[in-house]
Design an enzyme around this catalytic site. Structure first.
Site, short mmCIF file in Angstrom:
data_model
loop_
_atom_site.label_atom_id
_atom_site.label_comp_id
_atom_site.label_asym_id
_atom_site.label_seq_id
_atom_site.Cartn_x
_atom_site.Cartn_y
_atom_site.Cartn_z
N GLY A 168 0.94 -1.72 4.26
CA GLY A 168 1.68 -0.62 4.23
C GLY A 168 2.93 -0.45 5.27
N MET B 252 -8.85 8.52 -0.39
CA MET B 252 -9.37 9.04 0.58
C MET B 252 -9.95 10.35 0.39
SD MET B 252 -7.27 7.40 3.91
CE MET B 252 -6.66 5.86 3.85
N GLY C 187 -9.07 4.66 6.81
CA GLY C 187 -8.79 5.96 6.96
C GLY C 187 -7.31 6.17 7.26
N PHE C 188 -6.74 5.14 7.96
CA PHE C 188 -5.30 5.48 8.43
C PHE C 188 -4.43 4.19 8.14
CE2 PHE C 188 -8.06 8.38 10.48
CZ PHE C 188 -7.62 9.62 10.15
N GLY C 189 -3.12 4.64 8.21
CA GLY C 189 -2.18 3.31 8.10
C GLY C 189 -1.88 3.12 9.60
N GLY C 190 -1.18 2.20 9.93
CA GLY C 190 -0.61 1.78 11.03
C GLY C 190 -1.53 1.52 12.27
N ASP D 33 -6.82 -5.95 4.38
CA ASP D 33 -6.27 -4.67 4.51
C ASP D 33 -6.18 -4.00 5.88
OD1 ASP D 33 -5.18 -2.18 3.71
OD2 ASP D 33 -7.00 -1.48 2.32
N SER E 174 0.81 -0.99 -0.06
CA SER E 174 0.10 0.01 -0.15
C SER E 174 0.73 1.19 -0.02
CB SER E 174 -1.04 0.18 1.21
OG SER E 174 -1.42 1.31 1.38
N HIS F 228 -1.25 -0.99 -4.21
CA HIS F 228 -2.41 -0.88 -3.60
C HIS F 228 -2.44 0.84 -3.50
CE1 HIS F 228 -6.10 -1.46 -1.15
NE2 HIS F 228 -5.60 -0.47 -0.27
N MET G 120 -11.88 4.80 -0.94
CA MET G 120 -12.59 5.22 0.00
C MET G 120 -13.23 6.44 -0.03
SD MET G 120 -9.77 3.44 2.73
CE MET G 120 -8.49 3.84 1.32
N ASP H 94 -4.72 3.87 -1.90
CA ASP H 94 -5.64 4.42 -1.48
C ASP H 94 -6.17 5.67 -1.58
OD1 ASP H 94 -5.93 2.18 0.64
OD2 ASP H 94 -3.90 2.39 1.20
N MET I 5 -11.75 -5.31 5.03
CA MET I 5 -11.10 -4.23 6.04
C MET I 5 -10.87 -4.91 7.52
SD MET I 5 -10.24 -1.50 4.00
CE MET I 5 -9.35 -0.92 5.62
N HIS J 183 -8.22 1.53 -4.45
CA HIS J 183 -9.09 1.35 -3.29
C HIS J 183 -9.81 2.51 -3.10
CE1 HIS J 183 -9.55 0.05 1.35
NE2 HIS J 183 -10.77 0.30 0.59
C1 DX5 Z 1 -6.32 2.25 5.57
C2 DX5 Z 1 -6.02 1.42 4.02
C3 DX5 Z 1 -4.66 0.67 4.25
C4 DX5 Z 1 -3.65 1.10 4.56
C5 DX5 Z 1 -2.87 0.11 5.54
O1 DX5 Z 1 -7.55 2.69 5.67
O2 DX5 Z 1 -6.89 1.38 3.20
O3 DX5 Z 1 -4.35 0.26 2.76
O4 DX5 Z 1 -2.49 1.34 3.91
O5 DX5 Z 1 -2.15 0.34 6.35
P1 DX5 Z 1 -1.39 -0.86 7.29
O6 DX5 Z 1 -0.75 -1.81 6.76
O7 DX5 Z 1 -0.37 0.33 8.04
O8 DX5 Z 1 -2.23 -1.16 8.42
ZN ZN Z 2 -6.44 0.26 1.20
#
Ligand code: DX5
Ligand code: ZN
Length: 224
Positions: A199, A39, A144-147, A177, A10, A35, A70, A37, A139, A68
């Site tokens: 990601g 948003m 909305g956020f990574g990590g 994801d 991602s 991938h 969102m 994202d 999901m 993707h």
């Molecule tokens: C979150 C995204 C993911 C995100 C995952 O809303 O859709 O694709 O990049 O991030 P990680 O791998 O950090 O959880």
């Molecule tokens: Zn995603």
């Protein structure tokens, strides 16, 4: 159950000041694509990028781009993302009042179609389009956020979907994801996921992204 696992890094966790470096770091690491994202600050409480950046990534690599969406009203942007170079468009069931119609429009544009489900959304919401789509994205965090941390209760949801897909004799990819790393990967694959999107575990790591991709695939394939 699952015979082959595909890894999709991602770009959300990539270095947007040096995207070409991030893409180059993973593109030859046995990945199935990238991938992207998207948003909009409405469907999810964060804003990322649009077709212009997808088009820029397209010029950096031949990897298939899995987009993707969102965003609210994804049907208004399908053409733009296909023109930008998307190989696959995934829309959220929660954002589509007329999901079946949106899927038909994606198919008519000649790209792969996917449907994503938020953690709170049950599998039965995609039952009526399962025969039309290429991918269901479960999901494993709230989008909305990574990590963020992997939501454990998504494991039985993945199992249930895998069971339905196999009993219907369908060849749909089951993607996960959010919170995917070397410890959650074997667990989601055991449950039936065959596409792993990650990601943070790939880009924000002490190890090079190419090694992180290989490590993730190895961890995932231990359950194949
Ligand atoms: C979150 C995204 C993911 C995100 C995952 O809303 O859709 O694709 O990049 O991030 P990680 O791998 O950090 O959880
Ligand atoms: Zn995603």
């Amino acid at each position: 159950m699952v015979k082959e696992v595909k890894i999709l890094p991602s770009l959300l966790a990539a270095d947007f000041g040096n995207l070409s470096k991030s893409v180059a770091a993973v593109e030859n690491s046995g990945i199935a694509g990238l991938h992207c994202d998207i948003m909009d600050g409405h469907f999810v409480p964060n804003i990322t990028f649009g077709p212009m950046i997808v088009e820029a990534v397209r010029r950096l690599t031949d990897c298939p781009l899995y987009v993707h969406l969102m965003i609210e009203r994804p049907e208004d942007y399908l053409e733009q993302f296909v023109e930008a170079g998307a190989a696959s468009l995934t829309v959220h069931v929660e954002a589509c009042v007329h999901l079946h119609r949106v899927i038909q429009r994606i198919k008519a544009l000649g790209v792969k179609s996917g449907v994503a489900l938020n953690p709170a959304t049950p599998i039965c919401s995609v039952q009526h389009v399962l025969e039309d789509i290429d991918l269901v994205l479960i999901m494993t965090v709230n989008p909305g956020f990574g990590g963020q941390s992997f939501i454990e209760t998504m494991l039985p949801k993945i199992e249930q979907l895998r069971c339905q897909v196999e009993s219907a004799g369908l060849e749909i990819d089951i993607a996960v994801d959010g919170g995917i790393d070397t410890s959650t990967a074997p667990r989601v694959v055991s449950a039936g996921a065959n596409v792993l999107i990650a990601g943070t575990a790939l880009f924000n790591n002490d190890v090079p992204a190419s090694k992180a991709c290989a490590d993730l695939k190895q961890a995932a394939m231990s359950k194949v």
